[in-house]
Design an enzyme around this catalytic site. Structure first.
Site, short mmCIF file in Angstrom:
data_model
loop_
_atom_site.label_atom_id
_atom_site.label_comp_id
_atom_site.label_asym_id
_atom_site.label_seq_id
_atom_site.Cartn_x
_atom_site.Cartn_y
_atom_site.Cartn_z
N HIS A 346 0.83 -1.21 0.00
CA HIS A 346 0.00 0.00 0.00
C HIS A 346 0.87 1.25 0.00
O HIS A 346 0.67 2.16 -0.82
CB HIS A 346 -0.90 -0.02 1.24
CG HIS A 346 -1.72 1.23 1.43
ND1 HIS A 346 -3.09 1.25 1.22
CD2 HIS A 346 -1.38 2.48 1.82
CE1 HIS A 346 -3.54 2.47 1.47
NE2 HIS A 346 -2.52 3.24 1.83
N GLU A 347 1.83 1.32 0.92
CA GLU A 347 2.64 2.53 1.05
C GLU A 347 3.46 2.80 -0.21
O GLU A 347 3.52 3.92 -0.70
CB GLU A 347 3.56 2.43 2.27
CG GLU A 347 2.84 2.35 3.59
CD GLU A 347 1.75 3.40 3.74
OE1 GLU A 347 1.85 4.48 3.17
OE2 GLU A 347 0.76 3.11 4.43
N HIS A 350 1.59 4.33 -3.09
CA HIS A 350 1.40 5.78 -3.09
C HIS A 350 2.50 6.44 -3.93
O HIS A 350 2.27 7.42 -4.62
CB HIS A 350 1.43 6.32 -1.67
CG HIS A 350 0.11 6.24 -0.95
ND1 HIS A 350 -1.04 6.84 -1.41
CD2 HIS A 350 -0.24 5.60 0.20
CE1 HIS A 350 -2.04 6.61 -0.58
NE2 HIS A 350 -1.58 5.85 0.41
N GLU A 370 -6.11 6.57 -2.50
CA GLU A 370 -6.09 5.57 -1.43
C GLU A 370 -6.47 4.18 -1.95
O GLU A 370 -5.86 3.18 -1.60
CB GLU A 370 -7.03 5.97 -0.29
CG GLU A 370 -6.38 6.83 0.76
CD GLU A 370 -5.26 6.12 1.49
OE1 GLU A 370 -5.44 4.96 1.92
OE2 GLU A 370 -4.18 6.71 1.62
N HIS A 434 -9.79 7.96 3.09
CA HIS A 434 -9.74 6.54 3.44
C HIS A 434 -11.13 5.91 3.41
O HIS A 434 -11.26 4.69 3.31
CB HIS A 434 -9.11 6.36 4.81
CG HIS A 434 -7.71 6.87 4.90
ND1 HIS A 434 -7.43 8.19 5.16
CD2 HIS A 434 -6.52 6.24 4.75
CE1 HIS A 434 -6.12 8.36 5.18
NE2 HIS A 434 -5.54 7.20 4.91
#
Length: 532
Positions: A346-347, A350, A370, A434
């Site tokens: 996920h990170e 980004h 997101e 989110h």
């Protein structure tokens, strides 16, 4: 806020992203034949139908050369697409499809000033003929004067704000500090240079959640150094993992070991978090390379780096584009690092979003930002095929951030988390990003697996639709190809849900054809989440 509209910022701004609720381009390749890329392109088989999927295998040096070539032709491209004499184009990326189509992503300047929200993508045939242009803002970029009427704040930069409506002269100021949960803050504020009125603001630290504590015994790529070893991955762009030792700045100390056996699988051992972070970075790199044909987060063959043990009892993780790095907290007990596979994926995703569409981290585009990280983080988890952390459509299920064993988010029915939206509505862009991400997460689940009850890898799901329709999934492999294609070639910084539907329709058409069941499934899945 009107339906299908959201605030936005220019693509050139720094981004940081995290998974916990706390709360950054579009067009056609250049028209000149010389801009068509000469590098070879290959196809891969996706799913079970043998459909062709475009993969760009170019090396980092080839990509650099292609960007340089496109930049040399930027002036003629600006003329070809009808930009004004004061406007110039700056190339950010070039992507070539299997059929030779070239997608060139640009930022714009006006009278030498950055245009925030002026990003665009040109799409050209292999012979260099311009097919179309996707713009973040279709308004003509022009202002009556570039001389401000208000006093310039210390440290502010003068820009053109084209994030919404008519472009205006503005100032961009970056205010640093700390958010309520301890996450660093880098808030960008855009003010009108004529009136001083705030036009837009956004948090550039985009927050996320997710050792081996979570993935069992794993193989790490390390580097011998002196009489010992260090967590430097020479196979994947030189990715390094550092220990911040509860600090909140700098890189900390590179994690080292005497015998190349790292951690003990428990949160009480300091190396264990580093093992998960290093492994998560490797799996994300391998997934990007294998599934997307992408060499690293930015596509340039260069690795990011990871930092573990951030702060004291910090319950979050985040991506910071300004350092091109991932940072992980240790959880409330300082023994539950947020370093699970889906969180790591996920990170880093980004960062991928920042390098491609650079979706503004506010409104509907923020929800799409997101969701992209959730979609790709989930895909990394499935790709890793770990018996200790099997693939699922639950986000952050291993890190127990809620303290009751429940995951952070659910893709099959996002509202099960108590705040996320299952379907699009006129007010969805007003939600925290989110929570507004739920619409796209739900779309991706429906496109992958379909509606109704089913059990996947031991997890029970039951995904509804807004209109009661039945959606048949096309498989996760095809779904992620469509999403990535849309992100990298057709989305811009201002893309909202209506535009995301159009972008994925174009992507499905490129990949599988205008009469394909995949395109029909994309339409059915969007209708299932009320994006029509």
């Amino acid at each position: 806020m009107t339906p299908h509209m959201n605030t936005r910022r220019a693509a050139a701004l720094a981004a940081v992203a995290a998974m916990v609720v706390v709360g950054v381009q579009s067009g056609a390749a250049t028209a000149a034949p010389g801009n068509a890329r000469d590098g070879a392109s290959v196809t891969r088989t996706s799913g079970t139908s043998g459909a062709r999927t475009a993969i760009d295998p170019n090396t980092a040096s080839e990509r650099t050369a292609e960007i340089k070539s496109a930049q040399s032709d930027a002036s003629s491209t600006a003329d070809a697409i009808g930009l004004g004499s004061q406007e110039k184009l700056i190339v950010r990326d070039v992507i070539k499809d299997a059929d030779g189509t070239v997608h060139t992503r640009y930022e714009r300047t006006y009278a030498g000033l950055p245009v925030l929200g002026g990003d665009l993508v040109t799409h050209t045939t292999g012979s260099g003929k311009l097919k179309s242009v996707t713009k973040a803002n279709t308004a003509r970029i022009t202002v009556s004067s570039t001389t401000p009427k208000t006093k310039t704040a210390a440290g502010a930069r003068k820009v053109i704000w084209a994030g919404s409506g008519k472009p205006v002269l503005a100032f961009e100021t970056v205010r640093t500090g700390v958010q309520k949960d301890g996450t660093p803050s880098r808030r960008h504020v855009i003010t009108d240079a004529a009136t001083g009125r705030t036009l837009h603001s956004y948090e550039a630290i985009e927050t996320g959640v997710g050792n081996s504590q979570y993935s069992g015994k794993v193989t790490l790529s390390t580097t011998a150094s002196g009489s010992g070893f260090e967590l430097t991955d020479g196979d994947r762009g030189g990715h390094k993992t550092y220990d911040l030792n509860q600090g909140e700045s700098g890189t900390g100390a590179l994690v080292t070991d005497d015998d190349d056996t790292w951690g003990d699988g428990t949160g009480g051992d300091r190396q264990t978090a580093a093992v998960d972070a290093h492994y998560g970075a490797a799996m994300t790199w391998d997934f990007y390379k294998s599934a997307l044909g992408r060499s690293g987060i930015a596509g340039d063959g260069k690795a990011a780096y990871s930092r573990v043990h951030y702060g004291n009892a910090y319950v979050n993780a985040f991506w910071d584009d300004s350092c091109f790095c991932m940072t992980y907290g240790d959880g409330a007990d300082n023994k539950s690092a947020l370093t699970s596979l889906d969180v790591a994926g996920h990170e880093m995703s980004h960062g991928l979003t920042a390098a491609t569409a650079n979706l503004d981290y506010a409104g509907e585009s923020g929800g799409l930002n997101e969701a992209t990280s959730d979609i790709l983080g989930t895909s990394v988890e499935f790709f890793a095929d770990s018996s200790s952390d099997v693939g699922d459509y639950l986000i952050g299920e291993k890190i127990d951030i809620n303290g009751d064993g429940t995951p952070l988010r659910y893709m099959d029915k996002p509202s099960k988390d108590g705040g996320s939206a299952d379907y699009w509505s006129a007010g969805v862009g007003d939600l925290d990003v989110h929570y507004s991400s739920g619409v796209a997460n739900h779309f991706f689940y429906l496109l992958s697996e379909g509606s109704g009850p089913k059990t996947i890898n031991g997890v029970d799901y039951d995904s509804p639709t807004a209109d009661g329709s039945t959606v048949t999934g096309i498989g996760r492999d095809k779904a992620v190809q469509i999403w990535y294609k849309a992100l990298s070639a057709y989305m811009t910084s201002s893309t909202d849900y209506a535009a995301a539907r159009t972008a994925t329709e174009k992507a499905a058409t490129d990949l599988y054809g205008a009469d394909s069941p995949e395109l029909a499934a994309v339409d059915a899945a969007w209708s299932g989440v009320n994006v029509k």
